[in-house]
Write an enzyme that holds these catalytic residues in place. Structure first.
Site, short mmCIF file in Angstrom:
data_model
loop_
_atom_site.label_atom_id
_atom_site.label_comp_id
_atom_site.label_asym_id
_atom_site.label_seq_id
_atom_site.Cartn_x
_atom_site.Cartn_y
_atom_site.Cartn_z
N PRO A 2 0.95 -1.54 -0.23
CA PRO A 2 0.32 0.52 -0.11
C PRO A 2 0.75 1.47 -0.71
O PRO A 2 2.00 1.44 1.06
CB PRO A 2 -1.25 -0.45 1.16
CG PRO A 2 -0.44 -1.72 1.92
CD PRO A 2 0.98 -1.78 0.85
N GLU A 3 -0.02 2.45 -0.56
CA GLU A 3 0.95 3.47 -1.00
C GLU A 3 -0.03 4.67 -0.38
O GLU A 3 -1.09 4.35 0.16
CB GLU A 3 1.95 4.01 -2.20
CG GLU A 3 2.48 2.75 -3.01
CD GLU A 3 2.30 2.73 -4.53
OE1 GLU A 3 2.71 4.48 -4.46
OE2 GLU A 3 3.17 2.58 -5.86
#
Length: 262
Positions: A2-3
């Site tokens: 996840p960013e």
DNA sequence: CCGCCAGCCTGAAGGC
DNA sequence: TGCCTTCAGGCTGGCG
């Protein structure tokens, strides 16, 4: 995995669900994350706020205690209302009151779950007004590294990861190997604008799921439909039909169009 | 100071 | 079917 957009998606979903609830029990399943006794300071504390800083999730409790979670590559924070449905990848279970459960699932066991008061050492939030071409110019000045590597440096800009770095540079028409300090003012203006546009658009689509990302309800994101270059080696550039190329930078894949990006 | 790379884990996919 | 290699949305510590 996840960013910024994926973590923001998780935080926005979690905030109304757990704010005001009390942590009744902390069950640590993965010994790597410590013993249950280590978390005695958070049991019976009330959740005040849920926030994001870069790719970190910050759950602030009473007495200024902070629970800080990083999902790394394959972590998921799952909210379950009735009973805890753990599986082989469940590493932590928080039992909340009123009745609900928060699970940290993580295939690769890179995710972190910590209680700390020391501030996070992170760069600017790209979605704030303070992140503009003037600020970018200041932090790029004198840097000889490739712009792709710079965008991934969390101490400079917080939240951009490997997918969005490629997408942002494609949108900005900037070659990923360009020396950071060589960017012209017009390019810095374009880069800051495209960074904001793409991150906001990805948040609007609940993030990107290529394999593992899931929101708090285990639903996938939708931004992968809008990705232009990441993981598209050999496919035609959506602008000019030139084949998308894949290169390695710092051991990580970068995708770009050799015709559109300079 | 800066830049780079192995290491941390597990599983999927591809080559033979 | 299997074995072996490579790869994966991230970060850290240690090295030069």
């Amino acid at each position: 995995m996840p960013e910024l957009p994926e973590v923001e998606t998780v935080v926005r979903q979690l905030r109304p669900k757990i704010s005001g609830q009390r942590i009744k029990k902390v069950i640590i399943i993965d010994r790597k994350l410590g013993s249950a006794s280590r978390y005695s300071t958070i049991t019976n504390k009330k959740i005040r706020t849920v926030a994001r800083r870069g790719k970190y999730i910050i759950i602030r409790l009473n007495d200024d205690v902070r629970l800080i979670i990083h999902l790394r590559m394959t972590g998921q924070l799952l909210w379950q209302g009735n009973s805890a449905q753990a599986d082989k990848y469940t590493r932590v279970i928080l039992r909340l009151s009123p009745r609900a459960y928060l699970l940290l699932n993580d295939l690769r066991r890179f995710a972190t779950f910590t209680i700390t008061k020391t501030p996070l050492n992170l760069g600017i939030e790209p979605l704030t007004a303070a992140f503009n071409s003037k600020h970018l110019g200041n932090i790029l000045a004198g840097s000889k590294r490739a712009i792709k590597d710079f965008l991934l440096d969390q101490k400079k800009i917080a939240g951009i990861g490997n997918i969005y770095a490629s997408e942002i540079l494609f949108a900005g028409r900037i070659h990923p190997r360009r020396i950071s300090s060589s960017l012209k003012p017009a390019e810095m203006l374009k880069l800051t604008a495209e960074t904001k546009r793409i991150l906001k658009l990805a948040i609007k689509h609940q993030g990107t799921t290529i394999s593992d990302f899931a929101d708090t309800n285990k639903k996938k994101g939708n931004f992968q439909r809008l990705i232009k270059v990441y993981d598209k080696e050999g496919q035609p550039c959506p602008c000019c039909r030139t084949e998308i190329r894949k290169i390695k930078q710092q051991g990580r894949s970068t995708y770009f169009c050799p015709h559109c990006q300079h």
